[in-house]
Design an enzyme around this catalytic site. Sequence first.
Site, PDB file in Angstrom:
ATOM      1  N   LYS A 160       6.510  -3.526 -41.729  1.00 56.44           N
ATOM      2  CA  LYS A 160       5.732  -1.657 -42.480  1.00 56.44           C
ATOM      3  C   LYS A 160       4.419  -2.835 -42.581  1.00 56.44           C
ATOM      4  O   LYS A 160       3.943  -3.540 -42.953  1.00 56.44           O
ATOM      5  CB  LYS A 160       6.310  -2.238 -43.447  1.00 56.44           C
ATOM      6  CG  LYS A 160       8.138  -1.774 -43.612  1.00 56.44           C
ATOM      7  CD  LYS A 160       8.483  -2.063 -44.911  1.00 56.44           C
ATOM      8  CE  LYS A 160       9.639  -1.156 -44.672  1.00 56.44           C
ATOM      9  NZ  LYS A 160      10.556   0.001 -44.524  1.00 56.44           N
TER      10      LYS A 160
ATOM     11  N   ARG B  84      20.828   1.843 -40.860  1.00 52.60           N
ATOM     12  CA  ARG B  84      21.868   2.168 -39.908  1.00 52.60           C
ATOM     13  C   ARG B  84      23.042   0.804 -39.708  1.00 52.60           C
ATOM     14  O   ARG B  84      23.549   1.391 -38.696  1.00 52.60           O
ATOM     15  CB  ARG B  84      21.105   3.305 -38.988  1.00 52.60           C
ATOM     16  CG  ARG B  84      20.281   3.026 -38.186  1.00 52.60           C
ATOM     17  CD  ARG B  84      19.710   3.883 -37.340  1.00 52.60           C
ATOM     18  NE  ARG B  84      18.254   4.264 -38.727  1.00 52.60           N
ATOM     19  CZ  ARG B  84      17.534   5.298 -38.351  1.00 52.60           C
ATOM     20  NH1 ARG B  84      17.376   6.242 -37.388  1.00 52.60           N
ATOM     21  NH2 ARG B  84      16.536   5.476 -39.682  1.00 52.60           N
TER      22      ARG B  84
HETATM   23  N1  BES Z   1      14.611   1.230 -45.972  1.00 53.05           N
HETATM   24  C1  BES Z   1      14.191   1.926 -45.441  1.00 53.05           C
HETATM   25  C2  BES Z   1      14.064   3.330 -45.258  1.00 53.05           C
HETATM   26  C3  BES Z   1      12.879   4.009 -47.214  1.00 53.05           C
HETATM   27  C4  BES Z   1      11.531   4.187 -47.270  1.00 53.05           C
HETATM   28  C5  BES Z   1      13.607   3.895 -48.094  1.00 53.05           C
HETATM   29  C6  BES Z   1      11.528   4.328 -48.086  1.00 53.05           C
HETATM   30  C7  BES Z   1      13.348   3.239 -49.833  1.00 53.05           C
HETATM   31  C8  BES Z   1      11.612   3.862 -49.382  1.00 53.05           C
HETATM   32  C9  BES Z   1      14.473   2.668 -43.891  1.00 53.05           C
HETATM   33  O1  BES Z   1      14.681   1.032 -43.808  1.00 53.05           O
HETATM   34  C10 BES Z   1      12.997   1.961 -42.935  1.00 53.05           C
HETATM   35  O2  BES Z   1      11.957   1.911 -42.750  1.00 53.05           O
HETATM   36  N2  BES Z   1      13.599   3.499 -42.771  1.00 53.05           N
HETATM   37  C11 BES Z   1      12.255   4.062 -41.451  1.00 53.05           C
HETATM   38  C12 BES Z   1      13.284   4.747 -40.064  1.00 53.05           C
HETATM   39  C13 BES Z   1      12.241   4.874 -39.179  1.00 53.05           C
HETATM   40  C14 BES Z   1      12.237   3.277 -38.661  1.00 53.05           C
HETATM   41  C15 BES Z   1      12.903   5.760 -38.073  1.00 53.05           C
HETATM   42  C16 BES Z   1      11.375   5.424 -42.232  1.00 53.05           C
HETATM   43  O3  BES Z   1      12.234   5.777 -42.964  1.00 53.05           O
HETATM   44  O4  BES Z   1      10.469   4.578 -41.785  1.00 53.05           O
HETATM   45 ZN    ZN Z   2      13.297  -0.892 -42.380  1.00 48.80          ZN
END
Ligand code: BES
Ligand code: ZN
Length: 476
Positions: free
Chosen positions: A251, A325
């Site tokens: 990230k 997931r």
């Molecule tokens: N934990 C994150 C989602 C999230 C984002 C929670 C912002 C709280 C606030 C999750 O694991 C994630 O990173 N999801 C990605 C999915 C993508 C790679 C398809 C996302 O939402 O960007």
């Molecule tokens: Zn994530």
Amino acid sequence: MKLILSDEKFKKIEADIEVCFVISKNFDSENVKEHKDVLEVLNFKGEDEEVLLLPEAKKLYVGCEKLEADTIRIAASTIIKKLKNTKFKSAKLSLVEDSIEYLNAIVDGLMLGSYTFDKYKSTKKDKLSQEVIIHTKEITKELKNALDESIEISKSVNMVRDIVNTPPDDFYPDIMASFAVDLAKECKIECKIYDDKYLEEKGMGAMLAVARASRHKPKLIHLTYSPKKCKKTVVLVGKGLTYDSGGLSLKPSDYMATMKSDKSGGSAVLGIMQAVAKLKLPIEVHGIIGAVENMIGGNAYKPDDVLKAKNGTTIEVRNTDAEGRLVLADCLCYAQDNIKDIDYILDFATLTGACVVALGEYTTGIMGHNSKLKHQIFDAANQSGELVGSLPFNRYLPKLLKSEIADICNISSSRYGGAITAGLFLDKFIYEENKDKWVHLDIAGPAYVEKPWGYNPHGASGAGVRLAVSFLKSLC
Ligand code: BES
Ligand code: ZN
Ligand code: ZN
């Protein structure tokens, strides 16, 4: 803080401060008109979140634009935030109407609005020692019961806030597991902890892969509350990512900060289990938490890997940040393989940023195949003061998860509809006989508060707890 019900004559109740609700900006009502002119001079308009203390008159005026539960919740939180900064020891207020709904709202507002997290501050604030006396015409058994229940539920919400707010180096899977063990002891419920060896034995390759690069080993937590008389069996599954760095699909730093909150789903499950046990609900409830840390390193799982989940489904990894997931996939399989006669399966997860884009940061996204069940959740949420919005599955979206080399891909091939495709990924791990029993709740929006709203201060909100307890109560 101490909350007390009193049916003495309001005027006779002794307290340092009297709270007056200014409802619907009506300054001519019995308890407001006395200071109508002063309020006007001081420019008090009676808007939501507006508060005015008249110390000499020993009165605290608070705006409440509408006579409805959620507005009362916000008003109650406004009151306590003001009182917290004074030396007054006690306050009295009158239940606007003798209704359980309003009493719940006042307790929520007072208990959730006064929450602070100062564990990591060198100078700590004094614990709230104030007493709030809630006046009612008659203390019925129902009202007394409602007060006790609301207090327990709020305590659980605040416990979840404490967990989620705790930094990732002080709250990793092992700690989450021992927290669950202690909670189980305290609540006299059952708790089993499964380590990586068990996960390997059972072929839970998706959850294991996410955990691989972390120095903290994953833990699968299974709490069981099983009272003598059970009307239903409910399974709650929570995403317990004690930290989500994104893994190799790292990230950006702006998005990484706050990812200690990725354990919010699992933490909510802990809070719900506590509340259910304290309320002694006549339902069998199972809480399954996948506690894992998603990190980078030479041993990390990577885009291009193919994983095998507990049900034999193979998953092509294209993004290691879509890790929740993967953890949930194995946890959902575990639940369905090990728990008999399930009536409902709810999963709680901070799963996608796309859900926040779709619904905004205040609302939980609910997904599933059973419209009636989604409506039940919607009604329960409304009652509790939590916000939910439904995101619909359709026949086209599942195709976006197709993989050329495995059974399914962990991300969608489209950049649209990401909250729903994540829900549809989970659907792959819900067995045919359970399709209509399952609802997925994406709490990515409300779980963590960066700009305070309503009765939620900065940090974790405890999203999911009040909603779930309200749903479970509706089954009794
Ligand atoms: N934990 C994150 C989602 C999230 C984002 C929670 C912002 C709280 C606030 C999750 O694991 C994630 O990173 N999801 C990605 C999915 C993508 C790679 C398809 C996302 O939402 O960007
Ligand atoms: Zn994530
Ligand atoms: Zn995550």
